[in-house]
Design an enzyme around this catalytic site. Structure first.
Site, short mmCIF file in Angstrom:
data_model
loop_
_atom_site.label_atom_id
_atom_site.label_comp_id
_atom_site.label_asym_id
_atom_site.label_seq_id
_atom_site.Cartn_x
_atom_site.Cartn_y
_atom_site.Cartn_z
N LYS A 35 0.75 -1.01 -0.03
CA LYS A 35 0.20 0.14 0.16
C LYS A 35 0.79 1.27 0.03
O LYS A 35 1.77 1.36 0.90
CB LYS A 35 -0.80 0.00 1.11
CG LYS A 35 -1.86 1.22 1.07
CD LYS A 35 -2.91 1.24 2.39
CE LYS A 35 -2.34 1.89 3.40
NZ LYS A 35 -2.42 3.48 3.46
N ASP A 61 -3.48 4.50 -1.88
CA ASP A 61 -4.47 4.82 -0.80
C ASP A 61 -4.41 6.45 -0.55
O ASP A 61 -3.98 6.96 0.12
CB ASP A 61 -4.01 4.24 0.64
CG ASP A 61 -5.35 4.51 1.59
OD1 ASP A 61 -6.31 4.94 1.36
OD2 ASP A 61 -4.65 4.24 2.69
N LYS A 63 -7.41 8.12 -0.44
CA LYS A 63 -8.59 8.74 -0.01
C LYS A 63 -9.28 9.90 -0.62
O LYS A 63 -9.28 10.84 0.21
CB LYS A 63 -8.23 8.73 1.34
CG LYS A 63 -7.85 7.34 2.33
CD LYS A 63 -8.12 7.88 3.99
CE LYS A 63 -7.33 6.40 4.57
NZ LYS A 63 -5.99 6.23 4.49
N ASP A 66 -13.63 14.97 -2.79
CA ASP A 66 -13.65 16.58 -3.65
C ASP A 66 -14.83 16.48 -4.44
O ASP A 66 -15.81 15.52 -4.31
CB ASP A 66 -12.56 16.51 -4.46
CG ASP A 66 -12.15 17.95 -4.62
OD1 ASP A 66 -13.36 18.83 -4.53
OD2 ASP A 66 -11.08 18.50 -5.04
N THR A 117 -9.90 4.65 10.99
CA THR A 117 -9.94 3.92 12.18
C THR A 117 -9.19 4.55 13.47
O THR A 117 -9.13 3.96 14.40
CB THR A 117 -8.77 2.60 11.82
OG1 THR A 117 -8.03 3.22 11.07
CG2 THR A 117 -9.67 1.26 11.14
N ARG A 212 2.80 0.42 10.89
CA ARG A 212 3.85 0.27 11.80
C ARG A 212 4.29 -0.74 12.37
O ARG A 212 5.59 -1.10 12.79
CB ARG A 212 3.43 1.71 12.80
CG ARG A 212 3.58 3.04 12.01
CD ARG A 212 2.76 3.95 12.95
NE ARG A 212 1.42 3.75 12.88
CZ ARG A 212 0.54 4.75 13.28
NH1 ARG A 212 0.89 5.89 14.18
NH2 ARG A 212 -0.94 4.30 13.14
O1 C5P Z 1 0.69 2.15 10.72
P1 C5P Z 1 -0.58 1.52 10.88
O2 C5P Z 1 -0.39 -0.09 10.75
O3 C5P Z 1 -1.64 2.34 11.68
O4 C5P Z 1 -1.24 1.91 9.23
C1 C5P Z 1 -2.27 2.01 8.81
C2 C5P Z 1 -2.35 2.29 7.47
O5 C5P Z 1 -3.89 2.17 7.18
C3 C5P Z 1 -2.00 3.75 7.21
O6 C5P Z 1 -1.42 3.73 6.04
C4 C5P Z 1 -3.26 4.64 6.88
O7 C5P Z 1 -3.21 5.56 6.15
C5 C5P Z 1 -4.17 3.48 6.73
N1 C5P Z 1 -5.59 3.57 6.94
C6 C5P Z 1 -6.19 3.74 8.24
N2 C5P Z 1 -7.46 3.69 8.42
C7 C5P Z 1 -8.14 3.70 7.05
C8 C5P Z 1 -7.69 3.68 6.22
C9 C5P Z 1 -6.48 3.52 5.75
O8 C5P Z 1 -5.40 3.71 8.98
N3 C5P Z 1 -9.69 3.76 7.56
#
Ligand code: C5P
Length: 233
Positions: A35, A61, A63, A66, A117, A212
């Protein structure tokens, strides 16, 4: 389009491409998709997508949110890139979602983002969205699916409810892409609604977006391998 057999999608979120490339090559044997998020795309542009797509399907991604004409133009541009999945905010509304779905064409899987999230109920209340988070998620999911998005992005806590409401993949239900994945004991960071990977898959997730816990590990390759083992890959 079928999701990759390995459901782990590593989030390459560094603004510099050297860091992302290092994580991509260390994790490629253990993950099913890459991603590329806003930080990496704004930092490095679309050039590096080609080299990633040669290894694994790419989820871009962005998102998008607009007016319909702008989002349709952006989705049409993404459809010309080597990208398998991309995102629009369901909160952009029916017309925007329809315009995006029309622009995506058959080769690009459009995912409607329901509720980030990183947002919890108090944070949604500040935005004027009172009531249980599941209601907002279901409403936004309905909107996205009716407008023609084949998939959704949701938190792990909403997978089971969405599967009950819209059915499993075998019955024509949506592709569910799920961030907010945290192995037991891993720090949540800014994520508010999290589950371990095995639970998310058992509830019906198709693709687990993991950032992460892999990219922040001392050895991202080993972290990805451990997660792949944990989900039976
Ligand atoms: O580091 P972590 O595991 O929290 O990464 C989550 C990834 O998922 C990030 O790239 C974030 O932009 C993405 N994401 C998110 N919540 C969403 C959609 C995508 O955390 N609803």
């Amino acid at each position: 389009m079928r999701p990759p057999a390995n459901p782990i999608c590593v989030a390459l979120d560094a603004p510099d491409w050297d860091s992302n490339r290092a994580v991509a090559s260390a994790t490629a044997p253990s993950v099913g998709a890459f991603k590329v998020g806003l930080s990496a795309y704004v930092g490095s542009g679309s050039g590096p997508l080609e080299e990633l797509a040669a290894e694994r399907p790419v989820f871009l991604d962005l998102k998008l949110h607009d007016i319909p004409q702008q989002v349709a133009g952006a989705v049409a541009a993404v459809a010309r890139l080597p990208v398998a999945y991309t995102t629009v905010h369901a909160a952009g509304g029916r017309d925007m979602l329809r315009a995006a779905a029309d622009a995506a064409g058959p080769a690009l899987e459009l995912l409607g983002v329901t509720v980030l999230t990183s947002l919890d109920e108090p944070a949604l209340k500040v935005l004027g969205l009172a009531g249980p988070i599941e209601q907002a998620v279901t409403r936004l999911a309905e909107l996205a699916l009716e407008a023609g998005c084949p998939g959704l992005v949701c938190s792990p806590l909403e997978i089971a409810g969405l599967r009950r409401r819209f059915g499993g993949r075998a019955a024509g239900g949506p592709l569910l892409v799920v961030p907010g994945i945290r192995p037991d004991g891993a720090p949540a960071g800014d994520q508010r609604r999290t589950l371990p990977p095995e639970r998310a898959l058992a509830d019906g997730a198709d693709l687990l977006v993991i950032g992460r816990p892999i990219t922040g590990a001392a050895d991202p390759g080993a972290a990805a391998r451990a997660l792949a083992t944990a989900v039976g890959r």
